[in-house]
Write a protein that holds these residues in place. Structure first.
Motif, PDB file in Angstrom:
ATOM      1  N   THR A  79      67.078  46.733  56.718  1.00 54.34           N
ATOM      2  CA  THR A  79      68.301  46.721  57.509  1.00 54.34           C
ATOM      3  C   THR A  79      68.624  45.269  57.853  1.00 54.34           C
ATOM      4  OG1 THR A  79      69.402  47.613  59.492  1.00 54.34           O
ATOM      5  CG2 THR A  79      67.096  46.962  59.730  1.00 54.34           C
ATOM      6  N   SER A  83      69.497  45.414  63.877  1.00 55.10           N
ATOM      7  CA  SER A  83      68.971  46.747  64.203  1.00 55.10           C
ATOM      8  C   SER A  83      67.653  46.668  64.952  1.00 55.10           C
ATOM      9  CB  SER A  83      68.774  47.566  62.924  1.00 55.10           C
ATOM     10  OG  SER A  83      69.939  47.604  62.148  1.00 55.10           O
ATOM     11  N   ASN A 105      66.389  55.050  53.196  1.00 52.90           N
ATOM     12  CA  ASN A 105      66.468  55.168  54.650  1.00 52.90           C
ATOM     13  C   ASN A 105      65.078  55.379  55.237  1.00 52.90           C
ATOM     14  OD1 ASN A 105      69.274  54.942  55.025  1.00 52.90           O
ATOM     15  ND2 ASN A 105      69.608  57.096  54.548  1.00 52.90           N
ATOM     16  N   VAL A 131      68.940  53.847  60.704  1.00 52.78           N
ATOM     17  CA  VAL A 131      69.985  53.095  60.004  1.00 52.78           C
ATOM     18  C   VAL A 131      70.440  53.862  58.765  1.00 52.78           C
ATOM     19  CG1 VAL A 131      70.556  50.926  58.849  1.00 52.78           C
ATOM     20  CG2 VAL A 131      68.982  50.927  60.805  1.00 52.78           C
ATOM     21  N   LEU A 133      71.601  53.362  55.697  1.00 53.69           N
ATOM     22  CA  LEU A 133      71.738  52.287  54.727  1.00 53.69           C
ATOM     23  C   LEU A 133      72.738  52.640  53.626  1.00 53.69           C
ATOM     24  CD1 LEU A 133      70.458  49.464  54.042  1.00 53.69           C
ATOM     25  CD2 LEU A 133      69.083  50.709  52.362  1.00 53.69           C
TER      26      LEU A 133
END
Length: 389
Positions: A79, A83, A105, A131, A133
């Protein structure tokens, strides 16, 4: 140069911003609430709070969830640093959970194992940042079930994912999370130049974030410690920040939202073309989970290193030299010097490192033409030519 991402600005967008420039309000006017209501209505959340960046929105989300010293925030190593940094801003400690090798992810199985170990060591996270992604949602139902079992709060970092869906519902409705954050940076799906937004269904969390994004100052008598001196009166009741979005940004956002569905649909067309055009090359194209409808902010390929003799660096440089603005998303956060100083080992998250060594983000934006996309693929073929075993 064909960039990996690019904003799509129409005459309507320009007119919307000019209208604000000619109005009475450049900030703290009617456009920000209009933009907030528009996004909340689109995704099905109760509250939306615009901020000057997604990083600010993540910070506000952590503060509203009362993350602080002695607490843990967990997230994925694949990420952007924001984050994880949002936890450090609050004085918390940060750790990571390795990724799923198909979605890239945060992996729910890895999360479950790490949570059980952390429970035994009394170091469970207070907040998990999931997140999405590239725009593909995490397995939020599985993560939510674990949150009920182990007692942590969930922030969805959906910076890549506005317009995407999970199990047929728009990402951002907070069905499986406490707060969702969107980004409106120029390379994202819709843009406000810079900007972000936090969404929630909680009255308490919304009120808290609203207070903290504007210096901790209130004019609400219900929050004051005494009767106001007059109609001019305000009180600072907490230590907040200037994280407000301007009217100019919000006006651009309102105009952009009118085309959100078209933007995402075009990205899906481009992804399908990439899938077909790349089918015979020694690369792995993105896998999409059946429960997801990705926002497709990014289109990431992985080089099949066992089938090529060139390095990822050589392929990357060759593409850049030929005018293809590829990128890598992301350098694992735990490998950054600031995090290395905390004691993280590079190989602590092997799936993340395997992904990083192979990943290249190809150009993906709604204004990308079929001819430009053909050029990207032809250039990639040349970069890989003669490298197959």
């Amino acid at each position: 140069m064909i960039p990996y991402g690019k904003q799509d600005i129409s005459q309507a967008d320009i007119d919307a911003v000019l209208e604000v420039l000619q109005s009475d309000f450049l900030t703290q006017g009617p456009k920000v609430p209009e933009f907030e209501a528009m996004v909340a209505g689109h995704v099905g959340a109760k509250y939306a709070l615009a901020a000057n960046s997604a990083t600010s929105a993540l910070h506000l989300a952590c503060l509203a969830l009362e993350l602080g010293e002695g607490d843990w925030l967990w997230t994925t190593p694949i990420t952007f640093v924001a984050s994880a940094n949002c936890g450090l801003y609050c004085g918390a400690k940060v750790d990571f959970v390795d990724i799923d090798p198909q979605t890239y992810n945060l992996c729910p199985k890895q999360l479950a194992e790490k949570l059980e170990q952390a429970k035994q060591e009394s170091r469970l996270p207070k907040v998990l940042v999931a997140v999405h992604l590239c725009g593909q949602p995490c397995d939020m139902e599985a993560i939510h079930k674990l949150s009920l079992q182990y007692g942590f709060s969930i922030i969805e970092d959906a910076s890549h994912a506005i317009g995407g869906k999970y199990k047929g519902e728009f990402i951002g409705n907070c069905r499986y999370s406490d707060i969702t954050v969107f980004s409106f940076h120029p390379v994202k799906i819709v843009t406000t130049a810079e900007g972000g937004m936090a969404l929630t269904n909680s009255d308490k969390l919304a009120s808290r974030m609203n207070l903290l994004r504007s210096h901790g100052i209130t004019r609400a008598q219900s929050l004051m410690t005494r009767e106001p001196d007059g109609p001019w009166y305000y009180q600072q009741v907490d230590l907040g920040f200037n994280y407000r979005m301007t009217e100019l940004q919000a006006a651009l956002g309102v105009s952009q939202m009118d085309r959100l569905n078209d933007f995402v649909a075009r990205r899906h067309e481009l992804a399908r073309r990439y899938d077909q055009l790349l089918a015979d090359l020694p690369v792995t194209t993105p896998w999409q989970h059946a429960d997801s409808y990705s926002g497709l902010h990014l289109y990431v390929i992985r080089l099949q290193r066992e089938k090529i003799t060139t390095t990822r660096r050589q392929v990357f440089v060759s593409l850049r030299e030929q005018g293809i603005g590829v990128n890598v998303h992301y350098i694992p956060v735990h490998t950054q010097p600031y995090y290395q100083a905390m004691g993280f080992k590079v190989e602590a998250f092997p799936e993340a490192m395997a992904y990083y060594r192979e990943a290249i983000s190809l150009p993906m934006f709604q204004g990308l033409t079929d001819n430009q996309q053909d050029q990207v693929v032809a250039t990639l073929k040349l970069a890989l030519a003669g490298s197959e075993n």
